[in-house]
Design a protein around this motif. Structure first.
Motif, PDB file in Angstrom:
ATOM      1  N   ARG A   7     139.707  64.668  67.408  1.00 45.86           N
ATOM      2  CA  ARG A   7     139.419  65.871  66.618  1.00 45.86           C
ATOM      3  C   ARG A   7     137.916  66.135  66.566  1.00 45.86           C
ATOM      4  N   LEU A   8     137.131  65.069  66.468  1.00 46.69           N
ATOM      5  CA  LEU A   8     135.681  65.214  66.430  1.00 46.69           C
ATOM      6  C   LEU A   8     135.152  65.830  67.713  1.00 46.69           C
ATOM      7  N   LEU A   9     135.681  65.400  68.849  1.00 49.46           N
ATOM      8  CA  LEU A   9     135.213  65.899  70.138  1.00 49.46           C
ATOM      9  C   LEU A   9     135.431  67.393  70.286  1.00 49.46           C
ATOM     10  N   TYR A  10     136.409  67.931  69.569  1.00 52.05           N
ATOM     11  CA  TYR A  10     136.764  69.334  69.727  1.00 52.05           C
ATOM     12  C   TYR A  10     136.222  70.214  68.606  1.00 52.05           C
ATOM     13  N   THR A  11     135.192  69.764  67.925  1.00 54.77           N
ATOM     14  CA  THR A  11     134.571  70.595  66.897  1.00 54.77           C
ATOM     15  C   THR A  11     133.335  71.273  67.470  1.00 54.77           C
ATOM     16  N   ARG A  12     133.043  72.467  66.948  1.00 53.63           N
ATOM     17  CA  ARG A  12     131.858  73.189  67.403  1.00 53.63           C
ATOM     18  C   ARG A  12     130.591  72.417  67.073  1.00 53.63           C
ATOM     19  N   GLU A  13     130.570  71.764  65.886  1.00 52.21           N
ATOM     20  CA  GLU A  13     129.393  71.017  65.465  1.00 52.21           C
ATOM     21  C   GLU A  13     129.057  69.917  66.461  1.00 52.21           C
ATOM     22  N   PHE A  14     130.090  69.191  66.909  1.00 49.59           N
ATOM     23  CA  PHE A  14     129.843  68.119  67.873  1.00 49.59           C
ATOM     24  C   PHE A  14     129.427  68.691  69.226  1.00 49.59           C
ATOM     25  N   LEU A 245     142.601  81.658  72.954  1.00 48.31           N
ATOM     26  CA  LEU A 245     141.359  80.878  72.952  1.00 48.31           C
ATOM     27  C   LEU A 245     140.390  81.309  71.856  1.00 48.31           C
ATOM     28  N   ILE A 246     140.524  82.531  71.358  1.00 49.36           N
ATOM     29  CA  ILE A 246     139.476  83.086  70.506  1.00 49.36           C
ATOM     30  C   ILE A 246     139.306  82.327  69.191  1.00 49.36           C
ATOM     31  N   HIS A 247     140.311  81.551  68.780  1.00 50.25           N
ATOM     32  CA  HIS A 247     140.159  80.767  67.555  1.00 50.25           C
ATOM     33  C   HIS A 247     139.556  79.397  67.820  1.00 50.25           C
ATOM     34  N   GLN A 248     139.395  79.036  69.087  1.00 56.11           N
ATOM     35  CA  GLN A 248     138.865  77.713  69.445  1.00 56.11           C
ATOM     36  C   GLN A 248     137.344  77.829  69.586  1.00 56.11           C
ATOM     37  N   ASP A 249     136.656  77.713  68.460  1.00 53.67           N
ATOM     38  CA  ASP A 249     135.251  78.078  68.432  1.00 53.67           C
ATOM     39  C   ASP A 249     134.331  77.092  69.134  1.00 53.67           C
ATOM     40  N   TYR A 250     134.874  76.037  69.703  1.00 51.65           N
ATOM     41  CA  TYR A 250     134.035  75.138  70.494  1.00 51.65           C
ATOM     42  C   TYR A 250     133.898  75.613  71.940  1.00 51.65           C
ATOM     43  N   LEU A 251     134.632  76.687  72.304  1.00 53.06           N
ATOM     44  CA  LEU A 251     134.567  77.212  73.671  1.00 53.06           C
ATOM     45  C   LEU A 251     133.610  78.409  73.704  1.00 53.06           C
TER      46      LEU A 251
END
Length: 288
Positions: A7-14, A245-251
């Motif tokens: 979960r950490l790997l897929y956060t925008r912050e990380f 994809l638009i809700h996946q803010d790490y992309l």
């Protein structure tokens, strides 16, 4: 612990942190030895053009479900050629993972951008002769690429007849102008008469729909205007921004991925839900 790390790997912050940059670098350096899956590398943004890679993989998998073993990917607006070169390189990964071959085409004037047609082409930002191609260098780098040279307005109508491409499943559009984007859409005029050259749904990427306060892209100019006009003038084809994809803010590319629906394509209604629908249905069963 494994789920927490995932979960950490897929956060925008990380992803936007120094740790994220270090992780991407580590994945790139150890890819051959560790044999990460291609999907993992793409999802972790540990490839040069994850937006190109994501679209190509998606189109190949759709093609496979429809019974195709070969597709075409098109880039409108080749410029220096880095995008087309990446397409050709990544096509090998796509074939290895999916079994589907990808033929790569690049439309380009060869002389840089043409003269702006009018205010919708953002002449305050783009100008003629920008982004010239070094044709000899590009052909030496990717001899397998198919270059279609000339103004799109002059080359698009005869493309299917002259090249007879495998079904087009991916279109990357980096033409900058409203007029050039509009002209590139003329390829869809032949869907009804030549459906064998298209997948019924196409993965699309538009480069010039996000930008700075100097570009000021909007629905009334540039590529967004061309998309709106196409959707307004007929019903058989619709191009829309993705909703998955638009809700996946790490992309970082999530707002630039679009889908083209070719409703008149004879295979548009072909069922492709095998496996996934059964899994969804199983999760929805009443638990006793």
């Amino acid at each position: 612990m494994k789920a927490l790390i995932s979960r950490l790997l897929y956060t925008r912050e990380f992803r936007n942190s120094l740790w994220g940059a270090m992780a991407r670098g580590l994945i790139r350096r150890t890819a051959k030895r560790m044999k990460y899956s291609v999907d993992f590398q793409v999802d972790m943004l540990a490839v040069d053009r994850p937006h190109y890679a994501w679209c190509m993989l998606g189109a190949a998998r759709l093609a496979k479900r429809l019974g195709h073993d070969r597709i075409s990917a098109i880039e409108f607006g080749v410029a220096g050629g880095n995008g087309l070169a990446y397409m050709c390189d990544f096509a090998r990964d796509v074939e290895r993972v999916t079994g589907v071959k990808v033929d790569c085409y690049g439309f380009e004037t060869g002389q840089g951008m043409p003269e702006p047609e009018g205010p919708y082409d953002l002449p305050y930002w783009f100008a003629a002769s920008q982004y010239k191609m070094d044709r000899a260098a590009l052909e030496a780098r990717v001899p397998e690429a198919h270059l279609v040279l000339g103004d799109i307005d002059e080359t698009i109508d005869g493309f299917l007849e002259s090249h007879k491409p495998a079904p087009i499943g991916v279109i990357f559009n980096d033409t900058d102008y409203h007029s050039s984007t509009r002209d590139s859409f003329r390829i869809f005029r032949q869907v009804k008469n030549r459906p064998e050259h298209f997948l019924p749904r196409i993965f699309m990427y538009f480069d010039d729909v996000l930008g700075s306060e100097f570009e000021m892209y909007a629905e009334h100019n540039g590529q967004l205007r061309a998309i709106a006009e196409l959707n307004a003038e007929q019903k058989a084809i619709r191009i829309h921004r993705n909703q998955n994809l638009i809700h996946q803010d790490y992309l970082p590319y999530r707002h630039q991925i679009y889908y083209g629906h070719l409703f008149d394509h004879p295979n548009y209604n072909t069922y492709i839900g095998e496996g996934r629908q059964e899994a969804i249905e199983d999760r929805l069963k009443l638990r006793t």
